[in-house]
Motif scaffolding. Structure first.
Motif, PDB file in Angstrom:
ATOM      1  N   VAL A  56       0.782  -1.040   0.045  1.00 29.39           N
ATOM      2  CA  VAL A  56       0.024  -0.077   0.104  1.00 29.39           C
ATOM      3  C   VAL A  56       0.915   1.202   0.115  1.00 29.39           C
ATOM      4  O   VAL A  56       0.662   2.209  -0.828  1.00 29.39           O
ATOM      5  CB  VAL A  56      -0.963   0.144   1.146  1.00 29.39           C
ATOM      6  N   ARG A  57       1.811   1.210   0.959  1.00 27.12           N
ATOM      7  CA  ARG A  57       2.804   2.450   0.958  1.00 27.12           C
ATOM      8  C   ARG A  57       3.430   2.707  -0.355  1.00 27.12           C
ATOM      9  O   ARG A  57       3.759   3.778  -0.795  1.00 27.12           O
ATOM     10  CB  ARG A  57       3.603   2.333   2.089  1.00 27.12           C
ATOM     11  N   THR A  58       3.946   1.443  -0.748  1.00 26.94           N
ATOM     12  CA  THR A  58       4.647   1.721  -2.138  1.00 26.94           C
ATOM     13  C   THR A  58       3.952   2.150  -3.289  1.00 26.94           C
ATOM     14  O   THR A  58       4.260   3.205  -3.907  1.00 26.94           O
ATOM     15  CB  THR A  58       5.133   0.081  -2.521  1.00 26.94           C
ATOM     16  N   CYS A  59       2.710   1.810  -3.434  1.00 24.90           N
ATOM     17  CA  CYS A  59       1.671   2.334  -4.366  1.00 24.90           C
ATOM     18  C   CYS A  59       1.571   3.852  -4.207  1.00 24.90           C
ATOM     19  O   CYS A  59       1.420   4.533  -5.125  1.00 24.90           O
ATOM     20  CB  CYS A  59       0.324   1.772  -4.301  1.00 24.90           C
ATOM     21  N   MET A 104       5.813   9.967  -6.784  1.00 23.59           N
ATOM     22  CA  MET A 104       6.871  10.051  -7.646  1.00 23.59           C
ATOM     23  C   MET A 104       6.141  10.669  -8.948  1.00 23.59           C
ATOM     24  O   MET A 104       6.855  11.012  -9.874  1.00 23.59           O
ATOM     25  CB  MET A 104       7.637   9.095  -7.577  1.00 23.59           C
ATOM     26  N   ALA A 105       5.214   9.716  -9.376  1.00 25.89           N
ATOM     27  CA  ALA A 105       4.693   9.788 -10.722  1.00 25.89           C
ATOM     28  C   ALA A 105       5.687   9.425 -11.771  1.00 25.89           C
ATOM     29  O   ALA A 105       5.518  10.118 -12.979  1.00 25.89           O
ATOM     30  CB  ALA A 105       3.923  11.280 -11.033  1.00 25.89           C
ATOM     31  N   ASP A 106       6.448   8.791 -11.836  1.00 29.43           N
ATOM     32  CA  ASP A 106       7.510   7.952 -12.618  1.00 29.43           C
ATOM     33  C   ASP A 106       6.953   6.974 -13.512  1.00 29.43           C
ATOM     34  O   ASP A 106       6.179   6.070 -13.069  1.00 29.43           O
ATOM     35  CB  ASP A 106       8.649   7.380 -11.872  1.00 29.43           C
ATOM     36  N   PRO A 107       6.941   7.418 -14.891  1.00 29.81           N
ATOM     37  CA  PRO A 107       6.108   6.556 -15.852  1.00 29.81           C
ATOM     38  C   PRO A 107       6.636   5.273 -15.649  1.00 29.81           C
ATOM     39  O   PRO A 107       6.095   4.070 -16.163  1.00 29.81           O
ATOM     40  CB  PRO A 107       6.620   7.262 -17.297  1.00 29.81           C
ATOM     41  N   SER A 108       7.832   4.878 -15.228  1.00 33.66           N
ATOM     42  CA  SER A 108       8.495   3.384 -15.253  1.00 33.66           C
ATOM     43  C   SER A 108       7.605   2.558 -14.146  1.00 33.66           C
ATOM     44  O   SER A 108       7.884   1.471 -14.275  1.00 33.66           O
ATOM     45  CB  SER A 108       9.924   3.547 -14.813  1.00 33.66           C
ATOM     46  N   PHE A 109       6.922   3.165 -13.326  1.00 30.55           N
ATOM     47  CA  PHE A 109       5.963   2.408 -12.696  1.00 30.55           C
ATOM     48  C   PHE A 109       4.748   1.993 -13.132  1.00 30.55           C
ATOM     49  O   PHE A 109       3.861   1.231 -12.409  1.00 30.55           O
ATOM     50  CB  PHE A 109       5.719   3.329 -11.267  1.00 30.55           C
ATOM     51  N   TYR A 110       4.475   2.308 -14.578  1.00 32.19           N
ATOM     52  CA  TYR A 110       3.234   1.754 -14.947  1.00 32.19           C
ATOM     53  C   TYR A 110       2.849   0.455 -14.851  1.00 32.19           C
ATOM     54  O   TYR A 110       1.784   0.053 -14.430  1.00 32.19           O
ATOM     55  CB  TYR A 110       3.188   2.373 -16.477  1.00 32.19           C
ATOM     56  N   PHE A 111       3.630  -0.337 -15.491  1.00 30.33           N
ATOM     57  CA  PHE A 111       3.283  -1.967 -15.434  1.00 30.33           C
ATOM     58  C   PHE A 111       2.990  -2.307 -13.930  1.00 30.33           C
ATOM     59  O   PHE A 111       2.404  -3.296 -13.597  1.00 30.33           O
ATOM     60  CB  PHE A 111       4.231  -2.558 -16.303  1.00 30.33           C
ATOM     61  N   ALA A 112       4.011  -1.915 -13.030  1.00 23.66           N
ATOM     62  CA  ALA A 112       3.840  -2.371 -11.631  1.00 23.66           C
ATOM     63  C   ALA A 112       2.656  -2.070 -11.164  1.00 23.66           C
ATOM     64  O   ALA A 112       1.992  -2.892 -10.277  1.00 23.66           O
ATOM     65  CB  ALA A 112       5.106  -2.109 -10.754  1.00 23.66           C
ATOM     66  N   LEU A 113       2.144  -0.986 -11.093  1.00 26.76           N
ATOM     67  CA  LEU A 113       0.934  -0.468 -10.706  1.00 26.76           C
ATOM     68  C   LEU A 113      -0.188  -1.095 -11.517  1.00 26.76           C
ATOM     69  O   LEU A 113      -1.365  -1.389 -10.897  1.00 26.76           O
ATOM     70  CB  LEU A 113       0.622   1.201 -10.890  1.00 26.76           C
ATOM     71  N   ASN A 123      -0.455  -4.120 -12.518  1.00 27.44           N
ATOM     72  CA  ASN A 123      -0.112  -5.661 -11.962  1.00 27.44           C
ATOM     73  C   ASN A 123      -0.914  -5.337 -10.658  1.00 27.44           C
ATOM     74  O   ASN A 123      -1.530  -6.305 -10.170  1.00 27.44           O
ATOM     75  CB  ASN A 123       1.364  -6.070 -11.681  1.00 27.44           C
ATOM     76  N   ALA A 124      -0.423  -4.512  -9.825  1.00 28.05           N
ATOM     77  CA  ALA A 124      -1.192  -4.171  -8.421  1.00 28.05           C
ATOM     78  C   ALA A 124      -2.508  -3.950  -8.315  1.00 28.05           C
ATOM     79  O   ALA A 124      -3.078  -4.318  -7.454  1.00 28.05           O
ATOM     80  CB  ALA A 124      -0.556  -2.953  -7.883  1.00 28.05           C
ATOM     81  N   LEU A 125      -3.091  -3.837  -9.616  1.00 28.28           N
ATOM     82  CA  LEU A 125      -4.820  -3.761  -9.646  1.00 28.28           C
ATOM     83  C   LEU A 125      -5.344  -5.263  -9.451  1.00 28.28           C
ATOM     84  O   LEU A 125      -6.520  -5.410  -9.093  1.00 28.28           O
ATOM     85  CB  LEU A 125      -5.283  -3.367 -10.992  1.00 28.28           C
ATOM     86  N   GLU A 126      -4.455  -6.364  -9.583  1.00 28.35           N
ATOM     87  CA  GLU A 126      -4.867  -7.473  -9.351  1.00 28.35           C
ATOM     88  C   GLU A 126      -4.398  -8.020  -7.982  1.00 28.35           C
ATOM     89  O   GLU A 126      -4.730  -9.333  -7.692  1.00 28.35           O
ATOM     90  CB  GLU A 126      -4.223  -8.588 -10.143  1.00 28.35           C
ATOM     91  N   ASP A 127      -3.964  -7.339  -6.961  1.00 25.39           N
ATOM     92  CA  ASP A 127      -3.588  -7.535  -5.801  1.00 25.39           C
ATOM     93  C   ASP A 127      -4.610  -8.164  -4.973  1.00 25.39           C
ATOM     94  O   ASP A 127      -5.822  -7.875  -5.091  1.00 25.39           O
ATOM     95  CB  ASP A 127      -3.109  -6.373  -4.973  1.00 25.39           C
ATOM     96  N   PRO A 128      -4.585  -9.262  -4.191  1.00 26.24           N
ATOM     97  CA  PRO A 128      -5.647  -9.825  -3.214  1.00 26.24           C
ATOM     98  C   PRO A 128      -6.212  -8.763  -2.260  1.00 26.24           C
ATOM     99  O   PRO A 128      -7.314  -9.081  -1.987  1.00 26.24           O
ATOM    100  CB  PRO A 128      -5.075 -11.057  -2.808  1.00 26.24           C
ATOM    101  N   VAL A 129      -5.429  -7.748  -1.829  1.00 27.68           N
ATOM    102  CA  VAL A 129      -5.954  -7.079  -0.663  1.00 27.68           C
ATOM    103  C   VAL A 129      -6.542  -5.742  -1.582  1.00 27.68           C
ATOM    104  O   VAL A 129      -5.867  -4.936  -2.424  1.00 27.68           O
ATOM    105  CB  VAL A 129      -4.804  -6.656   0.043  1.00 27.68           C
ATOM    106  N   MET A 137      -7.285  -2.722  -0.374  1.00 26.91           N
ATOM    107  CA  MET A 137      -6.619  -1.486  -0.231  1.00 26.91           C
ATOM    108  C   MET A 137      -5.263  -1.175  -1.116  1.00 26.91           C
ATOM    109  O   MET A 137      -4.991   0.011  -1.616  1.00 26.91           O
ATOM    110  CB  MET A 137      -5.996  -1.121   1.047  1.00 26.91           C
ATOM    111  N   VAL A 138      -4.821  -2.143  -1.555  1.00 28.48           N
ATOM    112  CA  VAL A 138      -3.658  -2.215  -2.494  1.00 28.48           C
ATOM    113  C   VAL A 138      -4.181  -1.794  -3.862  1.00 28.48           C
ATOM    114  O   VAL A 138      -3.568  -0.721  -4.420  1.00 28.48           O
ATOM    115  CB  VAL A 138      -2.738  -3.443  -2.381  1.00 28.48           C
ATOM    116  N   ARG A 139      -5.103  -2.371  -4.356  1.00 29.84           N
ATOM    117  CA  ARG A 139      -6.064  -2.132  -5.630  1.00 29.84           C
ATOM    118  C   ARG A 139      -6.355  -0.637  -5.344  1.00 29.84           C
ATOM    119  O   ARG A 139      -5.945   0.082  -6.595  1.00 29.84           O
ATOM    120  CB  ARG A 139      -7.017  -2.959  -5.719  1.00 29.84           C
ATOM    121  N   GLU A 140      -6.940  -0.368  -4.346  1.00 30.52           N
ATOM    122  CA  GLU A 140      -7.378   1.215  -4.550  1.00 30.52           C
ATOM    123  C   GLU A 140      -6.210   2.183  -4.915  1.00 30.52           C
ATOM    124  O   GLU A 140      -6.378   3.156  -5.661  1.00 30.52           O
ATOM    125  CB  GLU A 140      -7.985   1.326  -3.081  1.00 30.52           C
ATOM    126  N   GLN A 141      -5.105   2.054  -4.042  1.00 23.46           N
ATOM    127  CA  GLN A 141      -4.063   2.953  -3.982  1.00 23.46           C
ATOM    128  C   GLN A 141      -3.215   2.720  -5.367  1.00 23.46           C
ATOM    129  O   GLN A 141      -2.677   3.567  -6.030  1.00 23.46           O
ATOM    130  CB  GLN A 141      -2.991   2.712  -2.745  1.00 23.46           C
TER     131      GLN A 141
END
Length: 490
Positions: free
Chosen positions: A407-410, A416-425, A427-433, A435-439
């Protein structure tokens, strides 16, 4: 000057005599309740509450402000008319003084009860907590708080107004001269005295523990223990506070270099031991989690010394990281490793405030060797400082097993709004938690990459998705649509 530590004197019990005396005042002298129900309320509610308040404020029985507070208590809490309550308060105080006697630390200065109230407000206590600790009526405390906030507002509006300007201000005509002077004085202390907020916290600890102890002495004691955390047993620490020469003290140490050595040299050993026992019982000093026989500071105690120790630690870390030394990473991490987590968290915040991205290398080296609380602060710091090293660290923590770290990482990635985070974020939309998906959804809105729109649509079309995740997706969709329109119009 020697400081004597002892428990503040309490009134001799006398509750039974005081209860009888108060009942006589209500029923015989003031024509009190006649019905059985009203008499039961007096005996079971009014008198016990008054006794608690009187014993808590034994040293204020002749204090004019406390009499005003007691009058307000009778009026607002027990519904006695103002004129009736004022006379009744006088008789109650006389009765209490006759039964309990005069406190050896009696304080008649009109500001003193207000000092206690405003101190608690300032360090974050809520009204019910202040009621419980003082016995003062909530209605009085609420009115006092509103007056103080109004005085603050006017003072700031006038550009830190002087006492004379406040006294002359027409909106404060009903506040009272004593209260205006007190508030002006209280506000001024934050500019006159260094670290006054921490001193207020120390004063509250001393009040709660019912000690006669100088706040600076308590803070100095905590500062000294911080320097030797996880190294000393209570007995050894008592030796050092007393100033006893021990084999452990060979060489230079905090205590041999400062007034901390022999800080309580004039106190009997038994009193020092009693103090440490009471600090342990109050969880201000704690036994180290990995070693029951050695001492550490609690979070509450550590916060009192933050202004005293954090700047120097931040200076040290920053100086090492700016140097050309080959071992600067190991040296900088050594400054923070093993330190009290609360202090380390504040060192990280201070380094972030200074805005030096070089320290991220130190944070990277620390990440797996510190408590979770510190690790979460490192993740936050990377988002604030940015840079290549921060990107590398966050790209790993987004996969951490701990959902709160993800959550804190998201959140950090979004900041930071760095474009390199796009794919990691994505993928995080599929997180089982959830709050992680929300962030992750909110962070994608900060990246402003319209290609994420289809992923927001997918979330919004999923009836099984959590409401907070859908709200985040809807918010991000709005942002991305505006960004898409802006790009198409260019």
């Amino acid at each position: 000057m020697a400081m004597d530590i002892k428990v503040q004197p309490r009134p001799v019990n006398g509750e039974g005599d005081l209860a009888l005396g108060l009942e006589k005042i209500f029923t015989e002298e003031w024509g009190g309740p006649k019905s059985a129900l009203a008499l039961a309320y007096l005996r079971d509610t009014v008198i016990p509450d008054l006794i608690y308040c009187l014993k808590k404020n034994w040293h204020f029985l002749d204090n004019p402000s406390f009499r005003e507070i007691l009058t307000a208590k009778l009026n607002t809490q027990f519904a006695y008319p103002p004129a009736f309550a004022e006379g009744l308060a006088g008789d109650i105080l006389a009765c209490a003084k006759g039964v309990l006697g005069v406190s050896p630390v009696a304080n008649n200065h009109p500001w003193q009860p207000w000092e206690i109230i405003l101190r608690m407000f300032t360090i974050g206590y809520r009204l019910p907590e202040i009621v419980r600790k003082t016995g003062y009526p909530e209605a009085y405390l609420d009115v006092f708080r509103k007056k103080y906030l109004k005085l603050q507002e006017i003072a700031e509006g006038l550009g830190n107004a002087s006492e004379e300007q406040l006294l002359a201000h027409r909106e404060l005509a009903g506040a009272g001269v004593h209260l205006i002077r007190f508030v002006a004085d209280f506000r001024n202390r934050f500019t006159v005295f260094k670290n006054y907020y921490e001193r207020l916290q120390a004063e509250q600890i001393i009040m709660d523990m019912e000690l006669e102890l100088d706040p600076d002495c308590l803070i100095k004691l905590f500062e000294g223990l911080f320097q030797v955390e996880k190294q000393l047993s209570p007995a050894r620490f008592a030796d050092i506070l007393k100033g006893a020469k021990t084999a452990w003290l060979t060489g230079e140490s905090y205590y041999t270099k400062t007034a901390g050595y022999g800080l309580l040299a004039d106190w009997p050993r038994k009193q020092i031991t009693t103090l440490l026992d009471r600090l342990l019982a109050s969880n201000l000093i704690i036994h180290d989690t990995g070693h029951d026989s050695v001492l550490s500071l609690s979070e509450q105690a550590a916060r009192l010394i933050v202004p005293l120790v954090v700047p120097a630690l931040a200076d040290e870390v920053q100086a090492i990281m700016r140097s050309k030394a080959r071992d600067k990473i190991s040296r900088s991490t050594a400054v923070l490793l093993g330190k009290n987590p609360e202090i380390t968290v504040h060192v990280i915040r201070e380094l972030v405030r200074r805005g030096d991205p070089a320290v991220v290398l130190c944070f990277k080296a620390l990440q797996r060797r510190v408590p979770k609380k510190v690790f979460l602060q490192i993740v936050w710091a990377c988002g604030q400082l940015g840079g290549k090293d921060a990107v590398n660290l966050l790209s790993k923590t987004i996969l951490d097993r701990d959902s709160l770290v993800r959550v804190r990482t998201c959140q950090a990635m979004g900041h930071m709004a760095d474009p390199s985070f796009y794919f990691a974020l994505i993928n995080a939309l599929e997180d089982p938690v959830a709050m992680v998906r929300e962030q992750a959804a909110l962070a994608l809105g900060r990246l402003k990459m319209p290609s994420a729109l289809k992923h927001m649509e997918r979330i919004l079309e999923n009836p099984a998705e959590e409401p907070q995740v859908q709200r985040a997706a809807r918010e991000t969709k709005t942002v991305l649509l505006k960004e898409k329109e802006l790009r198409e119009s260019e």
